[in-house]
Design a protein around this motif. Sequence first.
Motif, PDB file in Angstrom:
ATOM      1  N   THR A   1     -46.932  93.402 -66.366  1.00 26.64           N
ATOM      2  CA  THR A   1     -47.446  92.322 -65.530  1.00 26.64           C
ATOM      3  C   THR A   1     -48.936  92.550 -65.311  1.00 26.64           C
ATOM      4  N   GLU A   2     -49.564  91.625 -64.614  1.00 22.05           N
ATOM      5  CA  GLU A   2     -51.000  91.643 -64.289  1.00 22.05           C
ATOM      6  C   GLU A   2     -51.842  91.358 -65.539  1.00 22.05           C
ATOM      7  N   SER A   3     -52.544  90.233 -65.457  1.00 19.34           N
ATOM      8  CA  SER A   3     -53.243  89.726 -66.639  1.00 19.34           C
ATOM      9  C   SER A   3     -54.234  90.738 -67.237  1.00 19.34           C
ATOM     10  N   LEU A   4     -54.986  91.433 -66.400  1.00 13.93           N
ATOM     11  CA  LEU A   4     -55.972  92.369 -66.966  1.00 13.93           C
ATOM     12  C   LEU A   4     -55.272  93.562 -67.603  1.00 13.93           C
TER      13      LEU A   4
ATOM     14  N   LYS B   1     -44.600  86.391 -60.410  1.00 15.95           N
ATOM     15  CA  LYS B   1     -45.838  85.773 -60.897  1.00 15.95           C
ATOM     16  C   LYS B   1     -46.000  85.966 -62.400  1.00 15.95           C
ATOM     17  N   VAL B   2     -46.659  85.003 -62.996  1.00 18.68           N
ATOM     18  CA  VAL B   2     -47.013  85.104 -64.417  1.00 18.68           C
ATOM     19  C   VAL B   2     -48.486  85.466 -64.522  1.00 18.68           C
ATOM     20  N   PRO B   3     -48.907  86.024 -65.638  1.00 22.69           N
ATOM     21  CA  PRO B   3     -48.167  86.253 -66.872  1.00 22.69           C
ATOM     22  C   PRO B   3     -47.340  87.539 -66.821  1.00 22.69           C
TER      23      PRO B   3
ATOM     24  N   THR C   1     -40.268  80.676 -61.531  1.00 23.69           N
ATOM     25  CA  THR C   1     -40.844  82.002 -61.262  1.00 23.69           C
ATOM     26  C   THR C   1     -40.123  82.726 -60.128  1.00 23.69           C
ATOM     27  N   LYS C   2     -39.112  82.059 -59.559  1.00 22.26           N
ATOM     28  CA  LYS C   2     -38.401  82.700 -58.440  1.00 22.26           C
ATOM     29  C   LYS C   2     -36.898  82.831 -58.717  1.00 22.26           C
ATOM     30  N   THR C   3     -36.498  82.691 -59.955  1.00 21.46           N
ATOM     31  CA  THR C   3     -35.077  82.872 -60.283  1.00 21.46           C
ATOM     32  C   THR C   3     -34.753  84.375 -60.258  1.00 21.46           C
TER      33      THR C   3
END
Length: 225
Positions: A63-66, A51-53, A38-40
């Motif tokens: 980005t951001e799950s919601l 950050k995922v997802p 997650t930091k490449t």
Amino acid sequence: MEIYWISGSPYAWRALLALEVKGAPYVSRLLDFSKGDTKTPEFLALAPRGKVPVLKDGDHVQTESLAIIAYLDRKFPAPPLLGRTAEETGRIWRAISESVSYLEPAGRRIATRVFFGDTSEPADQIGKAVEEARAELRGMEDALARRRWLAGDQLSAADIAVYPFVELLLRAAGKDAAQPLDLRLLPLAKTYPAIAAWRERIMALPGYERTFPPHWRPAGAAAAR
Ligand SMILES: N[C@@H](CCC(=O)N[C@@H](CS)C(=O)NCC(=O)O)C(=O)O
């Protein structure tokens, strides 16, 4: 569409559940947090917070799950996850917002203590988190005793948003490190029977198996596809 996720992330779990419920075609990009995936530079170029997802749909990166749930709901209208009427939408967002405000912070503090052995938080503070989590679960139990799903009689984004945090708490509760916290969560069918029945309904959703965190599976068990 491509979904970038890591095993055991409740946020990523939301996105996977929404994809499955919508029956949306997607390619799974499972990252390994412990390997620094997650930091490449490549991943940070996609998602600067690392950050995922992350959902990639052509040129659009979400980005951001919601927000991913909202994006998918707009793109694949059936079944509707954010309500068909103003009242439904209001009830769904209320349940999501309450979870984000109360259950999640408490759940994260408990999980950090149990999974990472982080004892930086004083005992009375972690005790407060346990109390808060219990109060939220009690509220959910009461709601689910009256209706099938958190925000009404249809599965909605509220169920998808809250469910992974319930699983996180259940997994924490089963660990030795959780015993001093006295979570009083297990066995779920006894402590919160309506939540237990709701959990079964979520687990019966088509495609659920594909969303289950691979590293939570018992050794040797493969995802049913
Ligand atoms: N608010 C974000 C939270 C996402 C988040 O915190 N993801 C964590 C996993 S639970 C993550 O990617 N951590 C990897 C890292 O920080 O390197 C969302 O809802 O998507």
